[in-house]
Each structure stands twice: as C-alpha cells, then as structure tokens.
Design a protein around this motif. Sequence first.
Motif, mmCIF file in Angstrom:
data_model
loop_
_atom_site.group_PDB
_atom_site.id
_atom_site.type_symbol
_atom_site.label_atom_id
_atom_site.label_comp_id
_atom_site.label_asym_id
_atom_site.label_seq_id
_atom_site.Cartn_x
_atom_site.Cartn_y
_atom_site.Cartn_z
ATOM 1 N N PHE A 175 9.902 -5.798 9.311
ATOM 2 C CA PHE A 175 9.167 -5.057 9.835
ATOM 3 C C PHE A 175 10.599 -2.958 9.507
ATOM 4 N N ALA A 176 9.334 -2.342 8.545
ATOM 5 C CA ALA A 176 9.968 -1.361 7.425
ATOM 6 C C ALA A 176 10.247 0.036 8.630
ATOM 7 N N PHE B 214 10.881 0.716 0.334
ATOM 8 C CA PHE B 214 11.324 0.406 -1.108
ATOM 9 C C PHE B 214 12.468 -0.383 -0.860
ATOM 10 N N ARG B 215 13.179 -0.180 -0.491
ATOM 11 C CA ARG B 215 14.036 -1.751 -0.166
ATOM 12 C C ARG B 215 13.647 -3.077 0.193
ATOM 13 N N ILE B 216 13.042 -3.267 0.979
ATOM 14 C CA ILE B 216 11.859 -4.234 1.046
ATOM 15 C C ILE B 216 11.645 -4.865 -0.410
ATOM 16 N N GLY C 14 6.095 4.603 -6.575
ATOM 17 C CA GLY C 14 7.399 3.936 -6.534
ATOM 18 C C GLY C 14 7.849 3.123 -6.970
ATOM 19 N N LEU C 15 7.028 2.589 -7.523
ATOM 20 C CA LEU C 15 6.724 0.851 -8.214
ATOM 21 C C LEU C 15 6.950 1.124 -9.562
ATOM 22 N N GLU C 16 6.525 2.079 -10.209
ATOM 23 C CA GLU C 16 6.505 3.107 -11.809
ATOM 24 C C GLU C 16 7.864 3.160 -11.448
#
Length: 401
Positions: A87-88, A95-97, A124-126
């Motif tokens: 759960f975020a 993004f931490r997860i 964010g992933l890039e």
Amino acid sequence: MTDLNKEIGAYTKNLNKASKDPNINRAITRAVKSYRETVSSTMDRYPHTEKLAEEVREIKAYSMQHNRELREQAMEAIERNHGKAFFAKDKDEVFRILDEIVGTGKVIVKGKSMLGEELKLRHGLEKAGNEVWETDLGEFILQLKDDRPMHILSPAIHVPREQVAEIFSDFFKKEVPPDIAQEVGVVREFLREKYFTADIGISGANVVAADTGQVVIIENEGNVRLCTGAPPVHIVIVGIEKLVPSFLEAMMTAEVTWRYAQYGAPSYVNIISGPSKTGDIEKVTTYGAHGPKEFYVIFVNNGRSKMMAEEHFSQASHCLRCGGCMYECPVFQVTAGHYGKTYLSGIGSVWTAFVEGGADDAAPMLYTCLRCGRCVERCPMQIDVPSMVGELRSRVVSSEE
Ligand code: SF4
C-alpha cells in the motif's frame, strides 16, 4: 505576473491554439462520430447494460464506504495467492517500493494506465536507469512524439494517421506510409522482441476483487497479455478506488466499463491472481511455470481516500474511466486533452483537485467547464460533474478572499 496567472495564461493560449489545430479537429471529428455510432449499436445489442450500470452504481457506493477493509482483504488474498501486496500512500512511496522491486538497468514493458500517467511512472523508471517501452499503440506513439495522452482510452486521439506515418518513418528509419494496418504492423514487429526480452512487465487494472485478490484488466490490443504474461516479473499499480467486494461484482463492473467504452466484447479480459504455477509433477505446486515467477500489486492512495471521504465528492471516485463523457463534452470536442492535465475534461478537473494538488491547481480546468451536464447523461455512474465543479469553484474563490 504571479505564477498562477502565468499558468492560466499559458493554459488559455494552449486551448485557443488547440481549437484551431487541423490535426486535432480532423482526428476528434472522426473519433466522436465513430464513438456515437458504435456505442449506440452496442447498447442495442446488449440492452441489459443500463440495468447492470445501476447495480454497479450501488457496488461502487458500497465499495467506497468500505474501501479500507476491502483493501486489507485484497492484500491478504494476494499474499495467499503467492503474490506480494503493498500500500503506497503517495507518489514517493510508490517509487520507494518500485526501487526495491525494480532497481536499475532493467528492460520494462508497460501497459496503459492513467495512474501511471498521474505518477509519471515511465519517466520515474527511466530516471532510475531503466529502459521502458509503452506497449499500448497510442501510448507508444506519444512516447516517440514526447507528448501526453489526449483521451483516457485513446491517448493518441489527436494524432491522425498522416502524422503517425511521419513519426514512425523517423523512428524506424524507413518509409512508413499513412496506412493504419502498416503502421500497426511495424510496431507489432518492434515490440514482440521487447516482450520476450524484458525483465519486468507493468500494468494497471480496471477493477480488483477483494475476496479473491484477482486483478481484472480489459484490453483489445493483446499487449497487456504479453506484458503481464511473458516477462518473469509482473507488477500491477492500481488506485484503491478500483476495489470491489467480490469476483462477481468485479465482472459486472468490468462489463459496464467496456460497454460504455463502446465495446460489445473486448478482445481480451485478463484476470490475474498471482504468479504462474504448476502442479503437474507429483501434484507439488511450484510457482514460476511459463508466466511470471513473481507477482506484485501496489495499491495507491495519493489523495483518493480524501476524495472518497468527502460526501460531495465521493461520487467522483466511482469513475470507471470509460471515457464516454469526453466524447459528449463540447469543450473537449474542440480542444481534446488540452482541456486538462493528466485527467481530462469535467470529471478530470475534480480528479485534478484531489490527486494533483488542490482546487487552486484545478482552477483553470474548473472554469473551462460549461456545466452543461451532457457528461452526466452519458455517464454510466451518473456522476454529477457540474455540481462538483460548482462546489470546487466556490472553494477557489474563498481561498482567495
Ligand atoms: S465520468 Fe462517467 S462517463 Fe466519464 S469516464 Fe468516468 S464513468 Fe465514464
């Protein structure tokens, strides 16, 4: 000039520009015509849909009131199915997860997701050092064009075939003619290799059944099947408003969603409960057969529980993202997704006020709405956008006093 005034100035200029853009004009005219014709013949063929929508309205109202317990139930079910549930509470937590699961240097294939847009997921992933490919055809066009979605279901609605041909010819370094079948063909060939070499597949979800932990994803292109089935890891990122109590209610919600999105029957309905498994050798259940070996679901709040808790605005969280209202909106019809940020048109202005800032951040959109109510007539959830827009406008005014 204040920052807000500058923002409003740029937004208004953009709306005016969009309304005169021949590409937008041509593409939206074609899309609205096609939507109206298809949705009306689809409703004639499946006349039970309106009654079903009534039942789904009740399911959604119950689910928003019991959201926390449904989430806990779903998370338990996912763990029982040998997946991992998180759960975020906000974007940073997502993004931490993801940093723990994904890390860096991975190849990722991604399905279409409005929540993904809200979180700026690909970027964010890039930024974390991964190679990410959008696999929905419309999103793929936008990735190459460095543009943002202009409709929640048809993200590249504003890009006519002639412009797609130019973008693809440039990217694939060969002449791609403005022929839709050939345009689809070159992307199919390119992405096939990515599905089978990717480390991770990421998808959103249309609905989640709390009792079984099953995630339902509606699609036509077949890209979600491949993203969620071929790589060794599958991650689902889903808003908490997508939870309903049971599998049966999830299927009812899914049918209403696709029908109002103008599909008699979508090509695929993916139902995923956990990692792939087999019991074929000595009846010993082994996880990680032909499909993913790991399955993760991240439930995201990011302002949603606040929306659900406010009596006047809870109905906005019933939105199925069918996209029907946008085709009926007189402003959207001339400006496409320039009337919005991540979330578009009237319903989008309410979502913007809760998940992308506050009423002030949504102010330009709130004052673009004509409050004509045509969206309410089309909406399967009968979401009263004009009244919510009115209420949010009064909050903008009182915050300035
Ligand atoms: S507001 Fe209603 S019509 Fe618009 S996308 Fe949501 S459910 Fe569909």
